[in-house]
Design an enzyme around this catalytic site. Structure first.
Site, PDB file in Angstrom:
ATOM      1  N   ASP A  94     -53.510 -20.227   2.602  1.00 34.73           N
ATOM      2  CA  ASP A  94     -53.273 -21.220   1.549  1.00 34.73           C
ATOM      3  C   ASP A  94     -54.637 -21.622   0.992  1.00 34.73           C
ATOM      4  O   ASP A  94     -55.395 -22.314   1.677  1.00 34.73           O
ATOM      5  CB  ASP A  94     -52.591 -22.478   2.107  1.00 34.73           C
ATOM      6  CG  ASP A  94     -51.152 -22.253   2.525  1.00 34.73           C
ATOM      7  OD1 ASP A  94     -50.839 -21.166   3.050  1.00 34.73           O
ATOM      8  OD2 ASP A  94     -50.337 -23.183   2.360  1.00 34.73           O
ATOM      9  N   LYS A 158     -48.210 -23.317  -4.819  1.00 36.72           N
ATOM     10  CA  LYS A 158     -47.965 -24.475  -3.955  1.00 36.72           C
ATOM     11  C   LYS A 158     -48.367 -25.753  -4.678  1.00 36.72           C
ATOM     12  O   LYS A 158     -49.375 -25.790  -5.383  1.00 36.72           O
ATOM     13  CB  LYS A 158     -48.757 -24.299  -2.650  1.00 36.72           C
ATOM     14  CG  LYS A 158     -48.670 -25.445  -1.663  1.00 36.72           C
ATOM     15  CD  LYS A 158     -49.488 -25.098  -0.425  1.00 36.72           C
ATOM     16  CE  LYS A 158     -49.667 -26.293   0.498  1.00 36.72           C
ATOM     17  NZ  LYS A 158     -50.526 -25.973   1.662  1.00 36.72           N
ATOM     18  N   LYS A 187     -43.944 -23.143  -3.000  1.00 35.02           N
ATOM     19  CA  LYS A 187     -44.031 -23.955  -1.780  1.00 35.02           C
ATOM     20  C   LYS A 187     -44.256 -25.405  -2.173  1.00 35.02           C
ATOM     21  O   LYS A 187     -45.157 -25.712  -2.959  1.00 35.02           O
ATOM     22  CB  LYS A 187     -45.166 -23.461  -0.880  1.00 35.02           C
ATOM     23  CG  LYS A 187     -45.385 -24.340   0.361  1.00 35.02           C
ATOM     24  CD  LYS A 187     -46.475 -23.774   1.261  1.00 35.02           C
ATOM     25  CE  LYS A 187     -46.808 -24.730   2.405  1.00 35.02           C
ATOM     26  NZ  LYS A 187     -47.857 -24.192   3.311  1.00 35.02           N
TER      27      LYS A 187
END
Length: 227
Positions: A94, A158, A187
């Protein structure tokens, strides 16, 4: 189709990203992740070797944050950090975009950065997630990031790190999902604490949830299903 509790658990990244945790706390988080069957445990890169040893053979993935939480390091630094985390046992990355360059409208830089990290991940067969930190961005900037993601094809976009001034919102997840369609997954992370919240984000288009409250979410959902 209605989710089972175990299917919901497989959509959760169990996060432990505070900078002052101990090995004992990380081991406990890994034990919880294995008990519930979470998809991954998300952590800072220095914890990856220890966590990987805790999770060996469990099926739970080590998820390393890169450029966390501000995104303010160079493309080369982020690419090395991702490579190093993968070498140490990370199966997911991430990374936080360079928010300054997003706000500057320097889209060429942003795309080069995204492509560099995604290329590292793809070379190792590792899931890549691009963290926007939406609380600092307007909708035009969010849409532009999504357009770049559709070209570059990270695995996920995300919403948030959880360390900004705001976390995930239903509106942002809907916007991101509408922009990326089926090309990239979404996400939601930041401030998701209950089963009801998690289900609302999934309904809005998220297929992964980042939270430090995964156990409470799954337990709450199991209780809902039992009624």
């Amino acid at each position: 189709m209605k989710l089972t509790a175990s299917e919901l658990a497989k959509m959760i990244d169990h996060t432990l990203l505070k900078p002052y945790i101990t090995n004992a706390e990380m081991e406990q988080a890994c034990d919880v992740a294995q008990k519930y069957g979470f998809k991954a445990v998300a952590m800072n890169g220095a914890m990856i070797p220890f966590a990987a040893s805790c999770l060996t053979g469990s099926g739970v993935i080590c998820d390393s944050a890169v450029g966390f939480p501000f995104g303010q390091c160079t493309i080369e630094t982020k690419a090395f950090e991702a490579e190093d985390a993968i070498r140490n046992g990370a199966g997911e990355i991430d990374y936080v975009v360079n928010i300054v360059e997003v706000k500057n409208g320097n889209w060429d830089y942003v795309e080069r950065e995204m492509r560099a990290i995604v290329d590292v991940c793809n070379a190792h067969g590792v899931t890549s997630k691009v963290v926007f930190e939406n609380c600092y961005l307007n909708d035009v900037q969010k849409r532009k990031l999504c357009e770049i993601a559709v070209r570059v094809r990270p695995t996920f976009v995300k919403t948030s790190t959880g360390y900004g001034t705001g976390g995930a919102t239903i509106e942002d997840v809907r916007l991101m999902k509408a922009c990326v369609g089926d090309a990239v997954r979404v996400k939601a992370a930041g401030g998701i604490r209950t089963a009801e919240q998690a289900l609302a984000f999934i309904e809005a288009g998220a297929s992964r949830i980042g939270t430090s409250n995964g156990a409470a979410i799954v337990d709450g959902y199991a209780a809902m299903c039992a009624k």
